[in-house]
Design a protein around this motif. Structure first.
Motif, PDB file in Angstrom:
ATOM      1  N   VAL A 146      41.680  56.141  43.377  1.00  0.00           N
ATOM      2  CA  VAL A 146      42.277  54.800  43.388  1.00  0.00           C
ATOM      3  C   VAL A 146      42.332  54.316  44.839  1.00  0.00           C
ATOM      4  O   VAL A 146      42.824  55.031  45.718  1.00  0.00           O
ATOM      5  N   PRO A 147      41.824  53.120  45.132  1.00  0.00           N
ATOM      6  CA  PRO A 147      41.852  52.629  46.527  1.00  0.00           C
ATOM      7  C   PRO A 147      43.281  52.494  47.037  1.00  0.00           C
ATOM      8  O   PRO A 147      44.164  52.062  46.302  1.00  0.00           O
ATOM      9  N   GLN A 148      43.498  52.839  48.290  1.00  0.00           N
ATOM     10  CA  GLN A 148      44.836  52.756  48.877  1.00  0.00           C
ATOM     11  C   GLN A 148      45.393  51.342  48.776  1.00  0.00           C
ATOM     12  O   GLN A 148      46.591  51.147  48.524  1.00  0.00           O
ATOM     13  N   CYS A 149      44.524  50.350  48.950  1.00  0.00           N
ATOM     14  CA  CYS A 149      44.982  48.953  48.926  1.00  0.00           C
ATOM     15  C   CYS A 149      45.405  48.504  47.534  1.00  0.00           C
ATOM     16  O   CYS A 149      46.019  47.446  47.384  1.00  0.00           O
ATOM     17  N   ARG A 150      45.083  49.285  46.506  1.00  0.00           N
ATOM     18  CA  ARG A 150      45.470  48.912  45.139  1.00  0.00           C
ATOM     19  C   ARG A 150      46.593  49.782  44.591  1.00  0.00           C
ATOM     20  O   ARG A 150      46.972  49.650  43.435  1.00  0.00           O
ATOM     21  N   ASP A 151      47.090  50.690  45.426  1.00  0.00           N
ATOM     22  CA  ASP A 151      48.155  51.591  45.000  1.00  0.00           C
ATOM     23  C   ASP A 151      49.375  50.794  44.566  1.00  0.00           C
ATOM     24  O   ASP A 151      49.875  49.948  45.303  1.00  0.00           O
ATOM     25  N   GLY A 152      49.870  51.065  43.362  1.00  0.00           N
ATOM     26  CA  GLY A 152      51.042  50.383  42.835  1.00  0.00           C
ATOM     27  C   GLY A 152      50.742  49.084  42.113  1.00  0.00           C
ATOM     28  O   GLY A 152      51.646  48.472  41.528  1.00  0.00           O
ATOM     29  N   GLU A 153      49.493  48.653  42.112  1.00  0.00           N
ATOM     30  CA  GLU A 153      49.133  47.382  41.479  1.00  0.00           C
ATOM     31  C   GLU A 153      49.166  47.494  39.957  1.00  0.00           C
ATOM     32  O   GLU A 153      48.783  48.509  39.377  1.00  0.00           O
ATOM     33  N   THR A 154      49.633  46.452  39.315  1.00  0.00           N
ATOM     34  CA  THR A 154      49.637  46.381  37.850  1.00  0.00           C
ATOM     35  C   THR A 154      48.582  45.380  37.398  1.00  0.00           C
ATOM     36  O   THR A 154      48.493  44.265  37.923  1.00  0.00           O
ATOM     37  N   ILE A 155      47.770  45.780  36.450  1.00  0.00           N
ATOM     38  CA  ILE A 155      46.724  44.917  35.890  1.00  0.00           C
ATOM     39  C   ILE A 155      47.036  44.695  34.412  1.00  0.00           C
ATOM     40  O   ILE A 155      47.198  45.654  33.651  1.00  0.00           O
ATOM     41  N   CYS A 156      47.146  43.450  34.023  1.00  0.00           N
ATOM     42  CA  CYS A 156      47.425  43.101  32.634  1.00  0.00           C
ATOM     43  C   CYS A 156      46.120  42.685  31.958  1.00  0.00           C
ATOM     44  O   CYS A 156      45.481  41.718  32.366  1.00  0.00           O
ATOM     45  N   ILE A 157      45.723  43.423  30.928  1.00  0.00           N
ATOM     46  CA  ILE A 157      44.514  43.086  30.179  1.00  0.00           C
ATOM     47  C   ILE A 157      44.949  42.488  28.843  1.00  0.00           C
ATOM     48  O   ILE A 157      45.342  43.200  27.919  1.00  0.00           O
ATOM     49  N   SER A 158      44.899  41.188  28.769  1.00  0.00           N
ATOM     50  CA  SER A 158      45.371  40.483  27.573  1.00  0.00           C
ATOM     51  C   SER A 158      44.235  39.902  26.760  1.00  0.00           C
ATOM     52  O   SER A 158      44.457  39.111  25.844  1.00  0.00           O
ATOM     53  N   ASN A 159      43.020  40.269  27.096  1.00  0.00           N
ATOM     54  CA  ASN A 159      41.865  39.762  26.368  1.00  0.00           C
ATOM     55  C   ASN A 159      40.784  40.828  26.338  1.00  0.00           C
ATOM     56  O   ASN A 159      40.867  41.841  27.035  1.00  0.00           O
ATOM     57  N   TYR A 160      39.761  40.604  25.535  1.00  0.00           N
ATOM     58  CA  TYR A 160      38.616  41.508  25.483  1.00  0.00           C
ATOM     59  C   TYR A 160      37.602  41.107  26.548  1.00  0.00           C
ATOM     60  O   TYR A 160      37.601  39.971  27.034  1.00  0.00           O
ATOM     61  N   ALA A 161      36.756  42.033  26.932  1.00  0.00           N
ATOM     62  CA  ALA A 161      35.658  41.692  27.821  1.00  0.00           C
ATOM     63  C   ALA A 161      34.805  40.603  27.165  1.00  0.00           C
ATOM     64  O   ALA A 161      34.641  40.575  25.937  1.00  0.00           O
ATOM     65  N   HIS A 162      34.268  39.698  27.979  1.00  0.00           N
ATOM     66  CA  HIS A 162      33.585  38.519  27.459  1.00  0.00           C
ATOM     67  C   HIS A 162      32.136  38.792  27.073  1.00  0.00           C
ATOM     68  O   HIS A 162      31.470  39.635  27.677  1.00  0.00           O
ATOM     69  N   CYS A 163      31.668  38.032  26.085  1.00  0.00           N
ATOM     70  CA  CYS A 163      30.240  38.043  25.760  1.00  0.00           C
ATOM     71  C   CYS A 163      29.529  37.061  26.689  1.00  0.00           C
ATOM     72  O   CYS A 163      30.144  36.469  27.581  1.00  0.00           O
ATOM     73  N   SER A 164      28.237  36.870  26.490  1.00  0.00           N
ATOM     74  CA  SER A 164      27.451  36.002  27.373  1.00  0.00           C
ATOM     75  C   SER A 164      27.395  34.554  26.907  1.00  0.00           C
ATOM     76  O   SER A 164      26.782  33.719  27.567  1.00  0.00           O
ATOM     77  N   GLU A 165      28.049  34.236  25.817  1.00  0.00           N
ATOM     78  CA  GLU A 165      27.983  32.884  25.250  1.00  0.00           C
ATOM     79  C   GLU A 165      29.124  32.028  25.780  1.00  0.00           C
ATOM     80  O   GLU A 165      30.297  32.319  25.532  1.00  0.00           O
ATOM     81  N   GLU A 166      28.784  30.981  26.508  1.00  0.00           N
ATOM     82  CA  GLU A 166      29.797  30.121  27.112  1.00  0.00           C
ATOM     83  C   GLU A 166      30.682  29.450  26.075  1.00  0.00           C
ATOM     84  O   GLU A 166      31.847  29.138  26.346  1.00  0.00           O
ATOM     85  N   SER A 167      30.158  29.216  24.873  1.00  0.00           N
ATOM     86  CA  SER A 167      30.921  28.506  23.847  1.00  0.00           C
ATOM     87  C   SER A 167      31.840  29.417  23.036  1.00  0.00           C
ATOM     88  O   SER A 167      32.634  28.949  22.234  1.00  0.00           O
ATOM     89  N   CYS A 168      31.748  30.732  23.245  1.00  0.00           N
ATOM     90  CA  CYS A 168      32.556  31.668  22.465  1.00  0.00           C
ATOM     91  C   CYS A 168      34.024  31.548  22.871  1.00  0.00           C
ATOM     92  O   CYS A 168      34.347  31.440  24.061  1.00  0.00           O
ATOM     93  N   HIS A 169      34.921  31.577  21.887  1.00  0.00           N
ATOM     94  CA  HIS A 169      36.338  31.400  22.201  1.00  0.00           C
ATOM     95  C   HIS A 169      36.932  32.613  22.908  1.00  0.00           C
ATOM     96  O   HIS A 169      38.093  32.596  23.309  1.00  0.00           O
ATOM     97  N   CYS A 170      36.132  33.696  23.098  1.00  0.00           N
ATOM     98  CA  CYS A 170      36.647  34.841  23.861  1.00  0.00           C
ATOM     99  C   CYS A 170      36.943  34.460  25.300  1.00  0.00           C
ATOM    100  O   CYS A 170      37.706  35.145  25.986  1.00  0.00           O
ATOM    101  N   ARG A 171      36.363  33.354  25.786  1.00  0.00           N
ATOM    102  CA  ARG A 171      36.560  32.949  27.172  1.00  0.00           C
ATOM    103  C   ARG A 171      37.821  32.110  27.376  1.00  0.00           C
ATOM    104  O   ARG A 171      38.227  31.859  28.503  1.00  0.00           O
ATOM    105  N   SER A 172      38.412  31.680  26.305  1.00  0.00           N
ATOM    106  CA  SER A 172      39.588  30.816  26.446  1.00  0.00           C
ATOM    107  C   SER A 172      40.832  31.352  25.758  1.00  0.00           C
ATOM    108  O   SER A 172      41.938  30.925  26.047  1.00  0.00           O
ATOM    109  N   SER A 173      40.649  32.304  24.839  1.00  0.00           N
ATOM    110  CA  SER A 173      41.795  32.759  24.055  1.00  0.00           C
ATOM    111  C   SER A 173      42.466  33.963  24.707  1.00  0.00           C
ATOM    112  O   SER A 173      41.817  34.815  25.296  1.00  0.00           O
TER     113      SER A 173
END
Length: 370
Positions: free
Chosen positions: A226-253
């Motif tokens: 883990v990089p020293q500069c990121r020690d203690g950082e919290t990352i919230c993942i509230s969505n799925y990784a995106h597909c390649s389609e700009e119109s897919c609602h995965c990019r906005s929901s």
């Protein structure tokens, strides 16, 4: 691949080039010359029969439902296919989440963009970018089960990255089966030890939202990479990784249930006190591709886990590494593994390049626990 006798007393320098003289009994080790093979026999004789049995697992370990499995298995020889060429053939080389999957990708020392890459670079029909159509009716026990549940075709390569969250899922299923009295209501705390490559693929952990709907997951990710500069950082993942389609609602929901990741630099036994000050005790400890027998730094961590009395599940690349780890763990705990060595059905379906032995070798290949 190095000569198995390299570094042995009296061996002398190895002949130049890749060692090509393999043991005629097990076929798992190779030598640069007949003299080095003869010299190494006293060391190799005790392990030879065991390695021979492990070599017989090759077909079983390469038994995947994917159409790309045959290509991926060729990586073991390193002659007909490489990781780079496999990803190039699929248009994924050095793109999005796939950037770190081959040796020409960025190193952990250059992960200033940690957690930023969030794209499958695949159409929505080939990746899990939205909620599943149906909840899981029975526990998933194979990649085939997962792909069917997620309505993915077997030519989709996403299992090459999803082995991280699916291995966590399988570890939890094993833990619950071993301790049926354990209850998890609302929140699930996991301590995840020794991350490396997955630090560049954190977005795939969003799939745990689909695997554990209704649960709030908190994962402490602890390790020296883990990089020293990121020690203690919290990352919230509230969505799925995106597909390649700009119109897919995965990019906005966005969804309400999220996976909360907290990064900790250092060894678990050194950081544990800091973690429990902010976090309740874990329901499970997971250590992927741990290499317990290769690193003495695991010994105080195993001592700590023994004292905690929390289920801990390890994985490793090959059966021999798991076997050596089991001996190391038992020497510390004074008892055998509580979860014996077994194949992980959600191992990465791509053979590891340049492994130390000719043994079948896959990321998160074998599972065992204490």
């Amino acid at each position: 691949m190095e000569c198995a006798a390299k570094g042995s007393a009296g061996a002398g320098p190895c002949a130049p080039g890749r060692p090509s003289r393999r043991c005629g009994l097990c076929g798992a080790v190779a030598y640069c010359s007949p003299s080095h093979q003869m010299l190494h026999w006293n060391d190799h004789r005790d392990e030879c029969a065991r390695l021979q049995e492990q070599m017989r697992m090759a077909d079983t370990l390469n038994d995947f439902p994917f159409t790309f499995s045959e290509e991926a298995s060729l990586l073991r020889s390193g002659e007909q296919m490489t990781r780079c060429s496999l990803f190039m053939s699929k248009g994924l080389h050095q793109r999005g989440l796939w950037t770190s999957e081959c040796s020409c990708g960025p190193t952990l020392a250059s992960i200033g963009g940690l957690g930023i890459m969030n794209d499958w670079n695949l159409p929505s029909s080939l990746c899990p970018c939205t909620d599943p159509k149906n909840p899981i009716s029975t526990p998933l026990s194979s990649w085939k089960d997962y792909y069917k549940w997620r309505s993915l075709p077997f030519h989709s390569p996403v299992a090459l990255l999803l082995h991280w969250p699916l291995t966590i899922y399988h570890c939890l299923q094993l833990s619950f089966a071993r301790n049926s009295s354990s209850e998890v209501s609302g929140k699930l705390h996991i301590h995840y030890l020794g991350p490396e490559k997955e630090l560049l693929q954190l977005a795939v952990f969003g799939e745990l939202r689909a695997l554990f709907p209704g649960l709030q997951l908190y994962i402490e990710i602890v390790g020296p990479a883990v990089p020293q500069c990121r020690d203690g950082e919290t990352i919230c993942i509230s969505n799925y990784a995106h597909c390649s389609e700009e119109s897919c609602h995965c990019r906005s929901s966005e969804r309400t249930n999220a996976v909360m990741l907290r990064l900790r630099k250092g060894y678990y036994h050194d950081r544990y006190t800091d973690i429990v000050k902010q976090d309740s005790n874990p329901h499970l400890i997971v250590a992927p591709n741990a290499g317990v027998a290769a690193y003495s730094s695991w010994l105080p961590t195993i001592e700590l886990i023994k004292e905690m009395g929390v289920p801990a599940i390890f994985t490793d690349f090959c059966e021999e590494a798991a076997f050596l780890a089991s001996r190391c763990i038992s020497s510390v705990t004074g008892r055998p593994l509580s979860l014996p060595i077994q194949i992980n059905p959600f191992r990465q379906p791509m053979a590891v390049e340049d492994s130390a032995l000719y043994l079948p070798c896959y990321s998160n290949c074998f599972i065992f626990g204490m």
